[in-house]
Every structure is written in structure tokens, then in C-alpha cells.
Design a protein around this motif. Sequence first.
Motif: not given
Length: 147
Positions: A39-45
Amino acid sequence: MRTDTRLPRILHVLLHLHETDVPITSERIGRMLGMNPSLVRRTMGGLREAGIVGSTKGHGGGWYLEKRLADITLSDVYDALGEPCLFAVGTSDDTPTCLLEQAANTATESALEIARASFLGALDETTVADLVEGSRKPTDESHRCKG
């Protein structure tokens, strides 16, 4: 009702990215925020697409700032998050031909638009660097996060 806490959470992350010289992994950010690393990766993307952060893969990789905090407005971050819904309040469509319902909807929409414009204006006038000002006293150690 569930609230969307991504804006303050990601602002928090950006402040930590500013304080370090090395990239921060999604796993570390996840521990800090109590979030799943995917979820961090998706949000930071979304922030990466907006040019706010960058990322590197592999050993020593992670997230880093692409811009100076003074060049990032809260509005930039809000936009990169997909402009989350601000209010749970909405209009009614129970009886769309009723003039009284139409009047109630018009008043509600008007008040929401004023509030939305005020919120967005405040975001536009504030940079992430502004958050550093007064965020803690020089001797304050309470800014430590898990992770």
C-alpha cells in the motif's frame, strides 16, 4: 464513517525523507505508519508520477525526495493522492422534482463549495517546508517514529 488519512500520513513521510540522506524503504515507511508495504508503494507511486519523490530498487534502495520541501505545496501532494473526497456530506436525490429538496441541495452544494475552496486555498498557500517551522523545539526528542 472511515476517514482518509493519506494526506497527513504522506506529509509525515515527506518530512522524514527530508531528514535523511539515504532512501527509505517501503517496509520502513510501512512500519512507521502501520501500513502494508504494498500500500505504501501504491500511494508513493502517485507522488513519483507527480515528480515529488523518486525511488531506487535493490540493496540500499527506497524512496527519496525529488523536490525541495519549499517547492512542494500541500496542494501538490493532495493532487498526487488523487484528490481524496473531502466531505461525507452530499446532496439528496430522494425526490428530485421536489422544489424544497432542490433548495436544500442548492444550499448544501453552496456551503460545500465554499468549504472546498477554502480548504484547497489553504493547501495551495502552504508548502511542506512550512510544516517544519515550529514542528518541534530544538531539544524535542518526541519526533521519533517507530520504524
